[in-house]
Design a protein around this motif. Structure first.
Motif, PDB file in Angstrom:
ATOM      1  N   ALA A  15       0.821  -1.215   0.000  1.00 30.30           N
ATOM      2  CA  ALA A  15       0.000   0.000   0.000  1.00 30.30           C
ATOM      3  C   ALA A  15       0.850   1.257   0.000  1.00 30.30           C
ATOM      4  O   ALA A  15       0.388   2.323  -0.459  1.00 30.30           O
ATOM      5  N   ARG A 130     -10.403  -3.475  -2.748  1.00 33.64           N
ATOM      6  CA  ARG A 130      -9.448  -2.786  -1.882  1.00 33.64           C
ATOM      7  C   ARG A 130      -8.242  -2.301  -2.667  1.00 33.64           C
ATOM      8  O   ARG A 130      -7.804  -1.146  -2.494  1.00 33.64           O
ATOM      9  N   ASP A 131      -7.725  -3.156  -3.537  1.00 33.20           N
ATOM     10  CA  ASP A 131      -6.567  -2.733  -4.342  1.00 33.20           C
ATOM     11  C   ASP A 131      -6.954  -1.618  -5.309  1.00 33.20           C
ATOM     12  O   ASP A 131      -6.186  -0.663  -5.513  1.00 33.20           O
ATOM     13  N   LEU A 134      -7.251   1.720  -3.459  1.00 31.49           N
ATOM     14  CA  LEU A 134      -5.970   2.356  -3.196  1.00 31.49           C
ATOM     15  C   LEU A 134      -5.332   2.872  -4.484  1.00 31.49           C
ATOM     16  O   LEU A 134      -4.603   3.869  -4.470  1.00 31.49           O
ATOM     17  N   HIS A 135      -5.626   2.202  -5.605  1.00 30.31           N
ATOM     18  CA  HIS A 135      -5.034   2.636  -6.866  1.00 30.31           C
ATOM     19  C   HIS A 135      -5.623   3.957  -7.350  1.00 30.31           C
ATOM     20  O   HIS A 135      -4.909   4.793  -7.926  1.00 30.31           O
ATOM     21  N   GLN A 137      -6.902   6.200  -5.428  1.00 34.24           N
ATOM     22  CA  GLN A 137      -6.809   7.239  -4.400  1.00 34.24           C
ATOM     23  C   GLN A 137      -5.831   8.317  -4.854  1.00 34.24           C
ATOM     24  O   GLN A 137      -4.771   8.032  -5.406  1.00 34.24           O
ATOM     25  N   LYS A 146       2.023   8.883  -1.911  1.00 37.17           N
ATOM     26  CA  LYS A 146       1.523   8.745  -3.266  1.00 37.17           C
ATOM     27  C   LYS A 146       2.191   9.727  -4.233  1.00 37.17           C
ATOM     28  O   LYS A 146       1.749   9.843  -5.375  1.00 37.17           O
ATOM     29  N   HIS A 298     -12.056  11.976  -4.001  1.00 36.94           N
ATOM     30  CA  HIS A 298     -12.074  10.536  -4.262  1.00 36.94           C
ATOM     31  C   HIS A 298     -13.450  10.122  -4.773  1.00 36.94           C
ATOM     32  O   HIS A 298     -14.466  10.714  -4.399  1.00 36.94           O
ATOM     33  N   ASN A 498     -12.370   9.128   2.414  1.00 37.77           N
ATOM     34  CA  ASN A 498     -11.464   8.243   1.687  1.00 37.77           C
ATOM     35  C   ASN A 498     -10.286   7.818   2.550  1.00 37.77           C
ATOM     36  O   ASN A 498      -9.866   6.663   2.528  1.00 37.77           O
ATOM     37  N   ARG A 502      -9.292   4.094   3.990  1.00 37.56           N
ATOM     38  CA  ARG A 502      -7.961   3.518   3.921  1.00 37.56           C
ATOM     39  C   ARG A 502      -7.447   3.136   5.306  1.00 37.56           C
ATOM     40  O   ARG A 502      -6.859   2.066   5.509  1.00 37.56           O
TER      41      ARG A 502
END
Length: 1420
Positions: A15, A130-131, A134-135, A137, A146, A298, A498, A502
């Protein structure tokens, strides 16, 4: 929470992996497109280093980094719009497949039983969501994880001027780095790592030229920052070469994200060459007119960004604009998502190795040194600035104090060079490269600084990362409160959902690793809201998994939250996941009787499956919804309107299922409604009795489905007696011939029916709902197997169809269906098929006028016998006997009997006599050779073919065959047939006699006709016909008869003059008749017209003066008659004596037969047969003298007479006759019948209360009758003159001589003791004198001779005793004051047996007068 593919440490590391931007020229991308890949996609599978590398911390210590992962992203990638972002997240959830559930046993706990649940071991849709979350975000200014830490510029060696492209791209990168204020993309720092790659096509390019260009690049940018990458060793795409395709999984995950992010060509994230020459580029990127530093929004944020008025779309980053003169990459290839393409077709294994080497050299030679340099620089900056800031921060904290996040009213904006941000930047850098201990210290410092500045968003981020850094360093010791506080700050203070999401995703992984599933579930639940259904569904589902995977599983909480998740999945449009969630939740709610919960789940399952076109699964759910048999006796608690909705949906999906998926060759599918009570199924074999043509005749009742339930035990007992008598079968092996099979009959054998006779099957349909159901076209489902050697007809069995009916709410309806076999064989009834629909008013929805949908289905009829409980196995488990009532054997044609009766009365008086005609007809195709009749009460019912009357005389001696009615030992009667056969169509006439019992109430007359079919062999050759009549009996008369022994001796009656007469004693019968009928009864007045008696040795003496006595209600009469012994030499004969009053006409001809039947003593019909007597074959020893004497004494006291009072009455203008009979066994008995319950209650005396228990009298055992039965063994009579004259003057003593006759009334030899002066014996009780004369006769007699005499009397013998007395004066004298005792001649010598006083009161009186004297003379 379900298991994840990655461990918590791996997930957190992924992450927060370092972000590297890719800036690729169009020529370079075109080289990669030969492999159906772009450059950023080409290197994705190799972004994780397999070898261990080392990095130095600020103190100079090297720390190993294992499995370092670097994220490569296109520099021009743009985030998707909110609508597309939500659609993207929804699509990745719906498109992700899942594995089959795994069965898991949840152990019992407390009152909860163990459960077998099918659970999802993994949740890949949640991991994908979930992935993806996060991608997509967006990078934020309060954290730097990030932000791009480096940028790789890629050009192709095949371009005309690669160095010129590098310069142009470098200039464009420089503009993006130094734009003010900072715009998207976000950079970790202005001095990022710039790495340059020259892409060489081995198959088409010139390697020497590429090497020259690479040397020039090394000279210009540094050798450590440049790399020559050779690819495409194959000339063409060789898709037939089977090489691994590691790119597919990454493309499927990223394609949707990248495609949804492009709304126009200007915001495309594709790569390529700049569309304008580099000379035309401006000196910097245009910033627009705004200076707002708003965070990007988001897709899951509940607050939408402002709408762009130009194109009507949402601006994902307000204030972030891209000028039209900025060199944006164009000519992005249109990659089809989800299409099956082969990747890497021009690559060889050497090319793949070169890519791995490129990634490794980039990380080791360039990225790691650059990071170490940045760490040292930032550490110095932070250290120097923190010293000067410490005093200022302390003063601020002293003046302002510590404020909670809830009291914050403003936000703090930091500059990019602020010490607090530099500390946070340093912590993020250390965290991304595995320096967790150092990162924790910087996060902790930044957290305190942000808290003192009340910068709550920065504070929450630093606190979250501090907890994660501590966990990565030591998973057993970390500040858990940091995670909880950061989540609360994100949600309640900063309102940034958001980051709250997370934080929850990361925190729950940590809590799961530590086994704290309950707290993880609470964190998931906190994120549920009304704004995002998909998010709430996923969070609730993960909370449910936490509850079931906790140390103490909580299945009910699991089911409840899984149900909520299914509901939110449904609202989010995820029907397949909604269906799955509800199915998993139902495992816990099933079989607990929670009807409402089950109904909700079933309805939702059916609805979701219907929308997903899963008709089979949807039908199963709707079937469970409406099937009331599965609800454990808890009927539906839904409202009628809700039930209508359920049934309508069920009918619709059932109709679609039968049309689209059901195979009609398998028959009709099963229907759950209405309920069919299989155990209540009844089967009637054979046709009912035909109704006679005349109304005065009624058919035999036989068996009918409309009649009240029969007492099968009584009918079976009658049948058993018939079978035992005519077939010599043991009662233990008896099996009844069933014609009406119900749940109460023994159905272990298959029933039989002849051909061409109907089989009527009755099933019970029950509507458990609160709405009406329409049932139509009902018919049986059966199979027919012909007998061996028989060829069935085209239609071996004809069946009927019930037209239909409306089954009301909550009602039950019997449905009768008929089968008529025409060939021998076997019929097996399996079920019933019918059509079901709703009424027109309930089937149509609002505003619809369409016709109701009609569906056709079937239900199986499965019956089982009673539960067995004989062996240990049967006692420990539920084992049931076979029930073959639906397995019917069809036999060849047989005879069939029909019986009709003429006018059987419905009301009779107690004791009334009645006769009715009967016609017995064979209506079958075969003759009858045996016809028997069994009745339940043979003393009240019998049937005869010929009427036998009695001669009208006083005494009739009935011979053995005439007295057979008194010797009946069973309930059977043979009805004679002419020539022994009753052919088809022939009839016989008979008469049925009824004698009403003397107890009022209902009288049940049961007649069972048994008949055999000629020419048929086997156990099933006989058939039965029942008739049952229920007659109401009114009160009539009550009869009381008492017998008393007379003192007189009289000559015995005899049948012939040739028989010598004898002197015998007599008996007086006292008859009391009382009319206890009701005043308003149909017959309330009765007339006693005669008496009768039947006995072997006694007869009633005619009496001409007796008159008929008419009794009204409440009146009574008393009659007294004499009985004398009758000389009957044949003990098998019976003496019947009649005494009619006033020569009245006699009753019906067969009245005397019921008088004889009063002697019948049969066991009760339902009584168990007596056990076998083990001494039946034993020959007893000869009787002793005492035993013979005891028998003689009992015989002397035996009367054995049935006394019958004959009466007549009137009912409805018709004369009625009747009789009441009482059976007197012994002399001196008194019997009344019927016995009044009131008199019995009044006569009952309570035993006295004894404080001291009474000592029982020790009786000497003896076989002789008691003394009360031996007081009439000797009778006495006297022969004397009534008067005499004597001259007492002449002779003072008058001598009177008379004789006493003693008669022995028994067969015992007796010694009699006669005492003429009982006063001499003070213990004598027989000294009373006669009371016939007044004043009392004198007893002053002077006996001449002995006063006590002993006389021996032979059996049945007599003796004459002369007596002489002297009288001293005139007067009246009694001669009967004597005492008489007797003792058996064979009495024991020990004086244990005493003489028995005899009753001998003689009414004797003699008058002695003085002789009259003439002429005055007298004697002295």
């Amino acid at each position: 929470m379900a298991q994840c593919k990655l461990s918590p440490h791996e997930y957190i590391q992924n992450a927060f992996s370092p972000q590297v931007a890719i800036l690729c020229s169009e020529d370079a991308d075109n080289l990669c497109l030969k492999n159906n890949l772009r450059f950023v996609e080409l290197i994705q599978p190799f972004c994780r280093l397999n070898s261990e590398i080392r990095i130095a911390d600020p103190a100079g210590n090297t720390v190993p980094i294992r499995n370092l992962r670097v994220v490569f992203e296109d520099m021009n990638r743009r985030p998707p719009q909110p609508t597309l972002g939500k659609k993207l997240l929804s699509e990745v959830v719906s498109s992700t497949p899942w594995d089959r559930p795994v069965t898991r046993t949840i152990g019992a706990s407390g009152t909860r039983e163990a459960l077998e649940l099918e659970l999802q071991q993994t949740t890949p849709w949640f991991e994908t969501w979930r992935d993806t979350f996060l991608h997509v975000q967006y990078p934020s200014d309060h954290e730097f994880t990030k932000h791009y830490i480096a940028c790789i510029v890629v050009v192709a060696s095949t371009s005309d001027n690669p160095m010129d492209q590098l310069n142009r791209l470098s200039q464009y990168l420089h503009q993006q780095l130094h734009q003010t204020p900072a715009r998207f993309p976000k950079w970790f720092s202005p001095n990022i790592l710039k790495f340059f790659v020259l892409l060489h096509d081995v198959s088409a390019g010139d390697l020497s030229r590429s090497e020259q260009i690479f040397e020039h690049m090394g000279t210009t940018f540094g050798s450590n920052n440049c790399h020559l990458l050779q690819i495409n060793s194959r000339e063409t795409d060789q898709s037939d070469v089977h090489l691994p395709d590691p790119w597919s999984q990454f493309l499927l995950q990223r394609a949707a994200c990248d495609l949804s992010g492009a709304s126009s060509s200007e915001t495309s994230s594709g790569t390529g060459t700049p569309r304008e020459d580099v000379s035309g580029l401006p000196s910097r990127v245009s910033e627009g007119d705004t200076t707002d530093n708003t965070e990007p929004i988001h897709p899951l944020s509940p607050t939408l960004p402002p709408v762009d008025e130009k194109n009507g779309t949402y601006d994902m980053m307000p204030g972030v604009e891209i000028s039209s003169d900025v060199p944006v990459m164009v000519n992005r290839p249109n990659m089809l998502v989800g299409t099956a393409q082969h990747h890497g077709g021009c690559l060889t294994s050497s090319d793949v190795d070169r890519i791995r080497i490129f990634i490794h050299e980039f990380c080791v030679r360039s990225l790691i040194p650059h990071v170490e340099k940045q760490i040292r620089y930032l550490n110095e900056v932070v250290t120097n600035r923190s010293r000067s800031k410490s005093l200022l921060s302390a003063t601020r904290r002293w003046l302002v104090g510590n404020k909670s996040p809830g009291s914050a009213t403003n936000s703090v904006i930091y500059s990019s060079e602020a010490t607090e941000l530099q500390t946070r930047r340093l912590g993020d850098l250390c965290f991304m490269f595995g320096l967790y201990e150092v990162a924790y210290s910087y996060y902790h410092t930044a957290k305190n600084d942000f808290k003192s500045d009340q910068a709550w968003l920065y504070f929450a981020g630093a606190q979250e990362m501090a907890a994660l850094a501590a966990f990565m360093q030591n998973s057993s010791d970390y500040p858990k409160r940091y995670l909880e506080n950061s989540l609360q700050t994100y949600l309640n203070v900063c309102k940034v959902y958001n980051f709250a999401i997370r934080s929850t995703l990361l925190s729950t992984e940590v809590l799961k690793h530590c086994g704290e599933f309950g707290e993880a579930a609470m964190m998931f639940i906190k994120l549920t809201s009304e704004e995002s259904d998909l998010l709430s569904a996923l969070m609730l589902e993960q909370a449910a998994h936490c509850f079931i995977n906790s140390q103490r599983p909580l299945p009910r909480k699991y089911a409840f939250h899984m149900t909520l998740a299914g509901h939110r999945f449904s609202k989010a449009g995820q029907r397949s996941h909604s269906l799955r969630a509800y199915k998993q939740a139902f495992q816990v709610y099933a079989a607990h009787g929670w009807v409402l919960a089950e109904d909700h789940i079933h309805f939702t399952l059916g609805k979701q499956a219907h929308h997903l076109k899963q008709l089979t699964e949807g039908l199963d759910a709707y079937t469970n919804l409406v099937d009331q048999k599965l609800k454990k006796n808890a009927s539906s608690q839904q409202s009628p309107s809700q039930q209508i909705t359920y049934i309508r949906e069920f009918i619709n999906i059932f109709h679609q299922y039968t049309e689209q998926e059901w195979n009609s060759s398998n028959g009709a599918p099963c229907l759950p409604l209405p309920l069919i009570e299989s155990q209540a199924t009844r089967v009637l074999l054979g046709a009912p009795q035909d109704s006679p043509t005349s109304q005065d005749w009624i058919p035999a009742s036989h068996l009918s489905l409309d009649a009240l339930p029969a007492n099968n035990a009584r009918w079976f007992a009658l049948e058993r007696e018939v079978i035992e008598a005519f077939h010599s079968l043991n009662s233990m092996t008896f099996k009844p011939n069933l014609q009406l099979l119900t749940n109460d009959t023994p159905n272990t054998d298959s029933p039989v029916v002849p051909v061409n006779e109907p089989v009527l099957v009755e099933i019970i349909m029950i509507n458990p709902l609160s709405l009406n159901l329409v049932i139509s076209d009902v018919r049986l489902v059966f199979t027919f197997e012909p007998s061996e050697g028989d060829e069935p007809n085209d239609a071996p069995v004809k069946h009927s169809t019930h037209a239909g009916f409306v089954l009301a709410a909550g009602a039950q309806e019997p449905v009768r269906l008929e089968l008529i076999p025409s060939s021998p064989g076997r019929i097996l009834v399996r079920g019933v098929i019918y059509k079901l629909s709703l009424p027109p008013d309930a089937s149509a929805t609002s505003g619809s006028c369409s016709a109701p949908v009609v569906i056709e289905g079937q239900q199986k009829i499965e019956v089982k016998g009673p539960r067995l409980n004989n062996t240990n196995t049967e006692k420990c488990s539920a084992v049931y006997a076979n029930d073959k009532r639906l397995d019917i054997t069809v036999l060849p044609p047989m005879s069939r009997l029909s019986v009709s009766f003429h006018d059987i009365p419905q009301i009779m008086s107690c004791g009334e006599l009645c006769s009715t005609d009967a016609v017995i007809t064979n209506i079958g195709p075969c003759p009858i050779n045996k016809l028997k009749l069994a009745v339940s009460y043979p003393n009240h019912v019998y049937m005869e073919i010929k009427d036998i009357s009695l001669p009208n005389k006083h005494v009739c001696v009935l011979r053995e065959n005439e007295a057979a009615d008194s010797k009946i030992t069973n309930r059977l009667t043979s009805l004679p047939l002419e020539n022994g056969t009753l052919n088809s169509g022939e009839s016989i006439q008979a008469k049925l006699w009824l004698h009403a019992p003397m107890s009022p109430g209902a009288f049940e007359a049961e007649l069972l006709f048994y008949y055999d079919t000629a020419g048929v062999v086997g156990k099933k050759k006989y058939r039965l016909l029942r008739h049952h009549s229920s007659i109401y009996l009114e009160r009539s008369l009550s009869l009381k008869v008492s017998s008393a022994v007379s003192q007189n001796l009289q000559d015995s009656l005899k049948n012939s003059e040739d028989i010598p007469g004898s002197c015998s004693y007599t008996s007086n019968l006292h008859v009391e008749v009382f009319n206890n009928s009701e005043v308003d009864s149909s017959c309330s007045s009765y007339t006693v017209v005669g008496l009768s008696g039947n006995s072997k040795h006694w007869a009633v003496v005619p009496h001409s003066t007796l008159q008929g006595q008419t009794l009204k209600a409440g009146e009574s009469c008393h009659l007294c008659v004499k009985c004398v012994q009758y000389l009957n030499p044949d003990p098998s004969n019976l003496v019947l004596s009649q005494l009619q009053f006033n020569n009245s006409q006699g009753p019906l001809n067969s009245w005397w037969r019921f008088s004889l039947r009063e002697r019948i003593t049969l066991l009760d019909l339902l009584a168990d047969p007596p056990p076998p007597n083990p001494t039946a074959d034993h020959i007893p020893p000869p009787p002793t003298q005492d035993q013979m004497d005891a028998n003689h004494i009992n015989a002397a006291n035996t009367l054995d007479m049935v006394v019958t009072a004959i009466w007549k009455g009137e009912r409805g203008g018709h004369e009625t006759w009747g009789q009441h009979s009482v059976h007197l066994k012994s002399l001196g008995d008194s019997i009344s019948f019927p016995v009044s319950s009131i008199s019995q209650a009044g006569e009952e005396e309570k035993p006295p209360v004894r404080i001291i228990p009474e000592t029982p009298v020790q009786l000497i055992p003896t076989i002789l009758p008691p003394a009360s039965k031996q007081k009439h063994m000797v009778k006495v009579s006297a022969h004397f003159p009534c008067s005499m004259d004597h001259d007492f003057i002449t002779n003072r003593l008058c001598c009177l001589e008379f004789e006493l006759y003693l008669h022995n009334c028994s067969a015992c030899h007796l010694n009699t003791f006669l005492n003429l002066a009982p006063e001499a014996f003070p213990g004598s009780s027989s000294g009373s004198s006669s009371q016939m004369y007044s004043p009392q006769a004198s007893t002053q007699l002077l006996y001449v001779g002995g006063t006590v005499r002993k006389i021996s009397l032979l059996p049945w013998g007599s003796s004459k005793v002369p007596v002489r007395v002297l009288i001293t004066s005139p007067g009246t004298y009694s001669l009967g004051v004597i005492s008489l005792t007797s003792l058996r001649m064979n009495a024991s010598k020990d004086k244990s047996e005493q003489p028995i006083p005899q009753i001998c009161q003689l009414q004797t009186a003699v008058t002695v007068r003085q002789t009259s004297r003439t002429h005055g003379a007298h004697n002295t």
